[in-house]
Enzyme design. Structure first.
Site, PDB file in Angstrom:
ATOM      1  N   CYS A 114       0.822  -1.226   0.000  1.00 16.34           N
ATOM      2  CA  CYS A 114       0.000   0.000   0.000  1.00 16.34           C
ATOM      3  C   CYS A 114       0.851   1.269   0.000  1.00 16.34           C
ATOM      4  O   CYS A 114       0.375   2.340  -0.368  1.00 16.34           O
ATOM      5  CB  CYS A 114      -0.947   0.020   1.187  1.00 16.34           C
ATOM      6  SG  CYS A 114      -2.134  -1.329   1.120  1.00 16.34           S
ATOM      7  N   HIS A 251      -3.266   7.656   1.914  1.00 15.85           N
ATOM      8  CA  HIS A 251      -3.658   6.320   1.456  1.00 15.85           C
ATOM      9  C   HIS A 251      -5.073   6.068   1.972  1.00 15.85           C
ATOM     10  O   HIS A 251      -5.385   6.369   3.127  1.00 15.85           O
ATOM     11  CB  HIS A 251      -2.685   5.281   2.015  1.00 15.85           C
ATOM     12  CG  HIS A 251      -3.131   3.877   1.783  1.00 15.85           C
ATOM     13  ND1 HIS A 251      -3.561   3.432   0.559  1.00 15.85           N
ATOM     14  CD2 HIS A 251      -3.225   2.807   2.635  1.00 15.85           C
ATOM     15  CE1 HIS A 251      -3.897   2.150   0.655  1.00 15.85           C
ATOM     16  NE2 HIS A 251      -3.699   1.762   1.904  1.00 15.85           N
ATOM     17  N   ASN A 281     -10.039   0.221  -0.459  1.00 15.25           N
ATOM     18  CA  ASN A 281      -8.581   0.293  -0.388  1.00 15.25           C
ATOM     19  C   ASN A 281      -8.004  -0.309  -1.676  1.00 15.25           C
ATOM     20  O   ASN A 281      -8.087  -1.513  -1.889  1.00 15.25           O
ATOM     21  CB  ASN A 281      -8.103  -0.487   0.848  1.00 15.25           C
ATOM     22  CG  ASN A 281      -6.597  -0.447   1.028  1.00 15.25           C
ATOM     23  OD1 ASN A 281      -5.861  -0.063   0.124  1.00 15.25           O
ATOM     24  ND2 ASN A 281      -6.138  -0.875   2.191  1.00 15.25           N
TER      25      ASN A 281
END
Ligand code: UT7
Length: 324
Positions: A114, A251, A281
């Site tokens: 990520c 993020h 996500n």
């Protein structure tokens, strides 16, 4: 003379299929209400059968190149941040390069889960500052739907597919924090936390792609602490602090993490770009997607000071401060 890596264009691509939270209610014991309350996610996009990470990345790249008014042949390098490349090798970046019809320059992937886009931006910045490249296309592209265990309610509801891209170009600056472009980066990894977030398969272990496994509440604790720390650290490198920030582009993993980080940085939520409700996500794609959507919404404007931050498997985490 100071060289800066300045964003010339941004774009994104989302697969057509939108998957609302309600679709998971039939598959696992969950509810739209739980997912919204615990994560802020309302829907996500899933790639179609046969639609690959490099397809998503190439579409985002085309949008970013159009925004920059450039052709793929103007580029020196392509970096793709991804953990879900089409094949074990070659890289998704070389596949994007081929799809863009570019046969010069070089292309490679960066894998920091990520945090991948942050690591890729930092690498692109270093290539530009060292004179190895003038124009670098940085893409975050993922098809996390392919590594989800759809029996595991604790993870399958969280992730989505998508891609975002920026074109960076070497530009002369003055050396002050008033310059446009990347002003500071801050990267960290601690591999002792591998068990908190990983995929239980791979080339040299099972020979399979595997499924994502996460101890969500443990990752949550690290995220809240480490994201504010790294954002503060990169801002401090250029003598800035939360009060100077026009936009946090975080993020997009969980709205509660996003707001806790903003609070620690003393930045109000009105100055945070939030897309997690629509994308879920998307791992390395989430920040360039948010940059592109933030610009399209009219939130991000030229001259704005932006701090981006991310954490993911590794653990790996970091931040980038840039002036748009
Ligand atoms: O992008 C990479 C980094 N990843 C992240 O940043 C993710 C970080 N973690 C998170 O976002 C959160 O920890 C989650 C959203 C994953 C989970 O939220 P939480 O508030 O930390 O919940 P929890 O894991 O402590 O679980 C609370 C309860 C548990 O039930 P019991 O043990 O209290 O009975 C879970 O089994 O919620 C249950 N649960 C669910 N219930 C309904 C877990 N997933 C679900 C679900 N639907 N989908």
């Amino acid at each position: 003379m100071t060289i800066r890596a300045v964003v010339r264009g941004v774009g994104h691509y989302l697969p057509e299929r939108v998957v609302p939270n309600s679709e998971f209610e039939a598959r696992v014991e969950t509810s739209d209400e739980w997912i919204r309350a615990r994560t802020g996610i309302e829907r996500r996009h899933f790639a179609a059968e046969g639609e690959t990470t490099s397809d998503l990345g190439a579409n985002a790249a085309r949008a970013a190149l159009a925004d920059a008014g450039m052709e793929a042949t103007d580029l020196d390098a392509i970096i793709v941040a991804t953990s879900t490349a089409d094949l074990t090798f070659p890289s998704a970046a070389t596949m994007v390069q081929a799809k863009l019809g570019m046969r010069s320059g070089f292309a490679f992937d960066v894998q920091a889960v990520c945090a991948g886009f942050i690591f890729a931006m930092s690498n692109a910045n270093a290539l530009i500052l060292s004179g190895q490249a003038q124009r670098v296309l940085v893409i975050g592209a993922e098809t996390f739907s392919r590594i989800l265990d759809f029996e595991d309610r604790a993870t399958c509801v969280l992730f989505g597919d998508g891609a975002g891209a920026v074109v960076l170009e070497a530009t002369e600056g003055t050396g002050t924090s008033d310059d446009r472009g990347i002003l500071a980066t801050d990267l960290h990894s601690d591999g002792s936390y591998c068990d908190l977030l990983y995929v239980d398969g791979g080339v040299s272990t099972t020979g399979t792609a595997g499924h994502l496994r996460m101890q969500g509440n443990q990752v949550f604790r690290h995220a809240v602490e480490k994201l504010a720390q790294t954002a503060h650290a990169s801002l401090a490198k250029v003598g800035l602090s939360g009060g100077d920030v026009d936009w946090i582009v975080p993020h997009q993993a969980n709205l509660r993490i996003i707001s806790a980080t903003a609070q620690r940085m003393q930045v109000p939520m009105e100055r945070v770009v939030v897309t997690v409700q629509d994308h879920g996500n998307t791992s390395a794609a989430s920040i360039p997607l948010a940059l592109s959507v933030g610009k399209a919404r009219g939130q991000i404007k030229q001259g704005d000071l932006i701090v981006t931050e991310a954490i993911g498997g590794g653990l790996s985490w970091g931040s980038v401060v840039l002036r748009w």
